[in-house]
Write a protein that holds these residues in place. Structure first.
Motif, PDB file in Angstrom:
ATOM      1  N   ARG A   1       0.881  -1.179   0.000  1.00  0.00           N
ATOM      2  CA  ARG A   1       0.000   0.000   0.000  1.00  0.00           C
ATOM      3  C   ARG A   1       0.912   1.220   0.000  1.00  0.00           C
ATOM      4  O   ARG A   1       1.702   1.406   0.925  1.00  0.00           O
ATOM      5  CB  ARG A   1      -0.920   0.022   1.219  1.00  0.00           C
ATOM      6  N   SER A   2       0.791   2.041  -1.044  1.00  0.00           N
ATOM      7  CA  SER A   2       1.707   3.165  -1.177  1.00  0.00           C
ATOM      8  C   SER A   2       1.093   4.242  -2.045  1.00  0.00           C
ATOM      9  O   SER A   2       0.369   3.948  -3.006  1.00  0.00           O
ATOM     10  CB  SER A   2       3.029   2.704  -1.793  1.00  0.00           C
ATOM     11  N   ALA A   3       1.404   5.501  -1.699  1.00  0.00           N
ATOM     12  CA  ALA A   3       0.997   6.619  -2.545  1.00  0.00           C
ATOM     13  C   ALA A   3       1.971   6.806  -3.700  1.00  0.00           C
ATOM     14  O   ALA A   3       1.672   7.494  -4.672  1.00  0.00           O
ATOM     15  CB  ALA A   3       0.925   7.902  -1.720  1.00  0.00           C
ATOM     16  N   LEU A   4       3.147   6.190  -3.619  1.00  0.00           N
ATOM     17  CA  LEU A   4       4.132   6.273  -4.693  1.00  0.00           C
ATOM     18  C   LEU A   4       3.730   5.373  -5.851  1.00  0.00           C
ATOM     19  O   LEU A   4       3.024   4.379  -5.653  1.00  0.00           O
ATOM     20  CB  LEU A   4       5.511   5.839  -4.183  1.00  0.00           C
TER      21      LEU A   4
ATOM     22  N   ASP B   1       6.893   5.535   4.521  1.00  0.00           N
ATOM     23  CA  ASP B   1       5.447   5.699   4.316  1.00  0.00           C
ATOM     24  C   ASP B   1       4.846   4.640   3.390  1.00  0.00           C
ATOM     25  O   ASP B   1       3.710   4.779   2.933  1.00  0.00           O
ATOM     26  CB  ASP B   1       5.112   7.089   3.767  1.00  0.00           C
ATOM     27  N   VAL B   2       5.617   3.588   3.106  1.00  0.00           N
ATOM     28  CA  VAL B   2       5.075   2.469   2.332  1.00  0.00           C
ATOM     29  C   VAL B   2       4.792   1.312   3.280  1.00  0.00           C
ATOM     30  O   VAL B   2       5.650   0.934   4.070  1.00  0.00           O
ATOM     31  CB  VAL B   2       6.066   2.022   1.240  1.00  0.00           C
TER      32      VAL B   2
END
Length: 314
Positions: A170-173, A212-213
């Motif tokens: 789950r990541s915003a990257l 943040d991942v």
């Protein structure tokens, strides 16, 4: 194309130059040149150093205006254009012009990027990391038959019998960027599936996950089993432990098999669910460190304050 260039040359000098650049690169692509030849030809055409970088392998090819290969760190780029293949940025091309860019530099780099993508698609060394989600789902599904899974793995670039490691992310990257950081060697494939990113490779470097991942990583083996483990490990991630390998869970992994309704009906679980965010943070720090003083250091509080809060939680 050459005849068209002659007819359009009467428009203006820029249009004539742009058409000639297009013809130049079309000729190179018909000759099936490799990356070094592309760099040499581009540097000669631009009359300044030109470079090509492939993100996945770290390969850098540079040439001077006279065609001589250049080594060492690249100079300052006067213009840069990404290399895109299957909607994924897999590299970059640039010019190292001493002064500002000239009008045709943009056209030249656009065509160089297209030519480089064609070379990489034909010969390698870099294939895209993003894959067809349907193929990935077939490869990691526990319900599919072995023949279908083997075919999907072959289409993804993996040997059907080779052990694979799967990560649930789950990541915003962008997923392809995360895959490139944790799987420096190829092949690696990734795809979004049911709101979770899937990364498949022979080995995954868990230290490469960016901050943040959240990621759960399964053990190398059958892709369907590794995916099941990865999803379980993802459930155990937390702010202080964003990346969890299934093998590190030990007996804790068995907690994931408890039916949710059974957990919610447990009085202790229900009591923990009613705790405030601050209390949960304190409890998490204490359980993670196993020490009152170390938990206080993590929370940046005095140990007596942490002790009082733990008494209240108890």
């Amino acid at each position: 194309m050459e005849a068209l260039a002659v007819r359009l040359s009467g428009l203006d000098s820029y249009a004539e130059g742009a058409i000639r650049v297009v013809v130049f690169y079309d000729t190179l692509m018909r000759r099936r040149v490799d990356l070094p030849a592309l760099a040499r030809a581009s540097a000669g055409l631009a009359e300044c150093p030109a470079g090509i970088r492939i993100h996945g392998t770290g390969q850098v090819v540079r040439a001077a205006s006279d065609g001589t290969p250049l080594s060492g760190p690249p100079g300052a780029a006067s213009s840069t254009v990404p290399i895109v293949l299957d909607e994924e940025e897999i590299g970059a091309v640039w010019l190292e012009r001493p002064g500002p860019p000239v009008p045709l530099d943009e056209v030249l780099l656009d065509r160089l990027a297209i030519a480089a993508a064609a070379v990489l698609e034909r010969y390698g060394p870099a294939r895209t990391t993003m894959a067809d989600p349907a193929l990935v789902e077939l490869a990691i599904s526990a319900d599919g038959d072995q023949a279908a899974r083997a075919r999907a793995l072959r289409l993804l670039g993996f040997a059907a019998s080779a052990p694979l490691c799967v990560a649930a992310v789950r990541s915003a990257l962008p997923l392809d960027r995360v895959a490139g950081l944790v799987c420096a060697s190829r092949p690696v494939k990734s795809a979004p599936l049911d709101g979770v990113g899937v990364i498949m490779a022979a080995a995954i470097d868990t230290s490469g996950f960016p901050p943040d991942v959240r990621a759960g990583v399964g053990a190398a083996g059958s892709p369907d089993r590794s995916w099941r483990q990865a999803r379980t490990a993802l459930r155990f991630t937390a702010p202080r432990r964003p990346v969890v390998h299934h093998d590190d869970l030990g007996a804790l992994a068995l907690l994931a098999r408890i039916p949710p309704d059974a957990m919610r009906d447990n009085a202790d679980v229900a009591a923990i669910a009613r705790l405030s965010a601050e209390d949960l943070e304190t409890l998490d720090a204490y359980c993670a460190t196993g020490s009152l003083r170390r938990a206080a250091d993590v929370l940046h509080r005095h140990h007596s304050s942490v002790a009082r809060r733990l008494d209240q939680i108890g």
